[in-house]
Scaffold this active site. Sequence first.
Site, PDB file in Angstrom:
ATOM      1  N   SER A   1      -2.925 -20.780 -26.020  1.00 45.48           N
ATOM      2  CA  SER A   1      -3.194 -19.400 -25.617  1.00 45.48           C
ATOM      3  C   SER A   1      -1.963 -18.565 -25.920  1.00 45.48           C
ATOM      4  CB  SER A   1      -3.492 -19.333 -24.110  1.00 45.48           C
ATOM      5  OG  SER A   1      -3.504 -17.999 -23.649  1.00 45.48           O
TER       6      SER A   1
ATOM      7  N   TYR B   1      -1.204 -21.335 -15.464  1.00 47.10           N
ATOM      8  CA  TYR B   1      -1.853 -21.235 -16.767  1.00 47.10           C
ATOM      9  C   TYR B   1      -0.829 -21.100 -17.894  1.00 47.10           C
ATOM     10  CZ  TYR B   1      -5.214 -19.757 -20.324  1.00 47.10           C
ATOM     11  OH  TYR B   1      -5.985 -19.671 -21.451  1.00 47.10           O
TER      12      TYR B   1
END
Length: 257
Positions: free
Chosen positions: A139, A152
């Site tokens: 990501s 995350y």
Amino acid sequence: MKPLVFITGASSGIGQALAARFHEGGYRLALTARRTAEIEAWAAARSIDAGEVQVYGADVAQVDSIVVAGLACTESQGVPDVVIANAGISVGIDTEDRGDLDVLAETLAINNVGLAATFHPFVAAMRKRGSGRLVGIGSVAAIRGLPGHGAYCASKAGVVAYCESLRGELRGSGVRVVTLCPGYIDTPLTQGNRYGMPFLMRAEDFADRAFHAIEAGTSYRVIPWQMGVVAKLMRVLPNALYDRAVQGRGRKKRRHE
């Protein structure tokens, strides 16, 4: 025989879009998720022939579960040509909250250990064959930490570093390691976000660009490219300016929210 792709987290979002694109590209499908009924319903709705797809129930948070699914795939369909470790979770945390430490542990278990466990059953066989693609879904959140996104961001930074390490280990073997870093993709994972999402992209558009990057054996790709530019600028921004820029930014929802 048609090539084979093994995809985790294939019941929705990016995983499902990747499954559709690879099927369109002439691949047989080995699809893995906890919610197998949803994959089966999706395949039936698309009238995908039973010989073109098999579904494996597995929980990437449990190492033995995903390893068994990988071994079952090899036994039933053969060694995949492409393995995509897509399954992941995204939950906000607050380090002051004891319960959120458990959320952090779960995030790392799924997004990092689960990724390595997804690759594990196939590495030796791919090396012996001299070909294959191992694809880690990272990501742009891997580039810099965002307030409230500690779990995350840390996990996706781990994905990038792990895949880079594995790429070095497999250099010269014929097995390519591909790291893909999506920006904001319109999926159930992002639809609850409480902040702006520049360059938001449809999952189908991401899957198409990802397909071509994987086919080419690209080592690292940010999709869309505009987020790659933003990520590079964020990386070189001095800490003081970066901290000021993200001050007051909306935080990712925590589990109880």
